[in-house]
Design a protein around this motif. Structure first.
Motif, PDB file in Angstrom:
ATOM      1  N   ARG B  37       0.868  -1.183   0.000  1.00 20.58           N
ATOM      2  CA  ARG B  37       0.000   0.000   0.000  1.00 20.58           C
ATOM      3  C   ARG B  37       0.903   1.230   0.000  1.00 20.58           C
ATOM      4  O   ARG B  37       1.900   1.277   0.732  1.00 20.58           O
ATOM      5  N   ARG B  61      -8.915  -7.989   6.796  1.00 22.71           N
ATOM      6  CA  ARG B  61      -9.902  -7.783   5.724  1.00 22.71           C
ATOM      7  C   ARG B  61      -9.287  -7.936   4.329  1.00 22.71           C
ATOM      8  O   ARG B  61      -9.965  -7.677   3.329  1.00 22.71           O
ATOM      9  N   LEU B  62      -8.072  -8.357   4.253  1.00 24.87           N
ATOM     10  CA  LEU B  62      -7.392  -8.491   2.962  1.00 24.87           C
ATOM     11  C   LEU B  62      -7.306  -9.948   2.544  1.00 24.87           C
ATOM     12  O   LEU B  62      -7.108 -10.829   3.378  1.00 24.87           O
ATOM     13  N   ILE B  77     -10.158  -6.232  -0.856  1.00 21.04           N
ATOM     14  CA  ILE B  77     -10.346  -5.527   0.414  1.00 21.04           C
ATOM     15  C   ILE B  77     -11.822  -5.656   0.743  1.00 21.04           C
ATOM     16  O   ILE B  77     -12.674  -5.075   0.064  1.00 21.04           O
ATOM     17  N   SER B  80     -14.773  -2.497   2.838  1.00 20.14           N
ATOM     18  CA  SER B  80     -13.850  -1.377   2.644  1.00 20.14           C
ATOM     19  C   SER B  80     -14.251  -0.149   3.450  1.00 20.14           C
ATOM     20  O   SER B  80     -15.440   0.095   3.707  1.00 20.14           O
ATOM     21  N   ASP B  84      -9.057   2.988   3.725  1.00 20.74           N
ATOM     22  CA  ASP B  84      -8.386   2.085   2.792  1.00 20.74           C
ATOM     23  C   ASP B  84      -7.988   2.795   1.501  1.00 20.74           C
ATOM     24  O   ASP B  84      -7.295   2.223   0.653  1.00 20.74           O
ATOM     25  N   TYR B  88      -2.410   0.808  -4.436  1.00 18.62           N
ATOM     26  CA  TYR B  88      -1.964  -0.536  -4.093  1.00 18.62           C
ATOM     27  C   TYR B  88      -1.076  -1.061  -5.220  1.00 18.62           C
ATOM     28  O   TYR B  88      -1.448  -1.050  -6.399  1.00 18.62           O
TER      29      TYR B  88
END
Lengths: 117, 114
Positions: B37, B61-62, B77, B80, B84, B88
């Motif tokens: 990220r 959450r990934l 993701i 979201s 976020d 990426y």
């Protein structure tokens, strides 16, 4: 853990002068350090790879006499942009990896914004 | 040489939905595929690494999938949040791991709207 710092975060210099950027791994020993440059909205381009105590390996098209890299210790690498010109203005980012931390993960510094006037 | 393609168009998504990003590569299959990220004016932050013999990896959450037949990785993701929002990047490490040099894709910018 795995914190990498860079100094300075921003630098403005006059054309023809040299600028040194420091990259430090704060809480681990970096076996290898990498230097990247990034143009706006572009990806990271690897400039060179350096291992502690040995000469840096430069990517094709990167002038080693212009971008001097010194990896003097397991926690410090420096990039010196010599005789800087406006086209050298960019975002320079270093990263570090360590065999102790699995080697394949790179931990990046926050970057240094260089502006050459 | 390895070529990596990520969707250069920004992905706008509503909060709570799942964002899915694509990373396609040509040439050889990498030993490792990584996702980072990057926030504006900052260095990339490592998120996940998946090995060539792994199909899926999760972290909170990934979720990352790796299909060596399609030469593609998907990055999800879930649920979201506006926090976020970032760019990426996917990055590949070659099988010979020569010097551990990563090759980065161009990145996909994600904007999560509340």
């Amino acid at each position: 853990g795995a914190v990498v710092s860079q100094h300075p975060s921003r630098v403005i210099c006059k054309s023809g002068t040299s600028v040194k950027i420091e990259c430090r791994s704060l809480d681990f020993q970096a076996t290898t350090m990498f230097w990247y440059r990034q143009f706006p909205k572009k990806s990271l381009m690897l400039m060179a790879t350096s291992n502690e105590g040995s000469k840096a390996t430069y990517e094709q098209g990167v002038e080693k006499d212009k971008f001097l890299i010194n990896h003097a210790s397991l926690t410090l690498s420096t990039l010196t942009v010599t005789s800087a010109h406006p086209e050298d203005s960019s975002f320079y980012i270093c990263s570090a990896s360590s065999r102790d931390r699995g080697s394949y993960e790179q931990y990046f510094g926050p970057g240094t914004r260089l502006t050459v006037t | 040489s390895q070529k990596i393609e990520q969707n250069s168009e920004a992905l706008n998504i509503q909060e709570g939905k799942t964002a899915t990003l694509t990373c396609n590569y040509t040439n050889y299959s990498p030993a490792y595929l990584q996702w980072y990220r990057q926030d504006p004016g900052r260095g990339p932050v490592f998120l996940l690494l998946i090995r060539e013999n792994e199909k899926e990896k999760r972290k909170e959450r990934l979720k990352v999938t790796f299909d060596t037949t399609l030469k593609q990785s998907l990055f999800h993701i879930t649920a979201s949040q506006p926090a976020d929002s970032a760019t990426y990047l996917c990055a590949l490490l070659p099988p010979e791991a020569a010097g551990n040099k990563l090759t980065f894709g161009g990145g996909t910018r994600v904007l999560v709207k509340p």
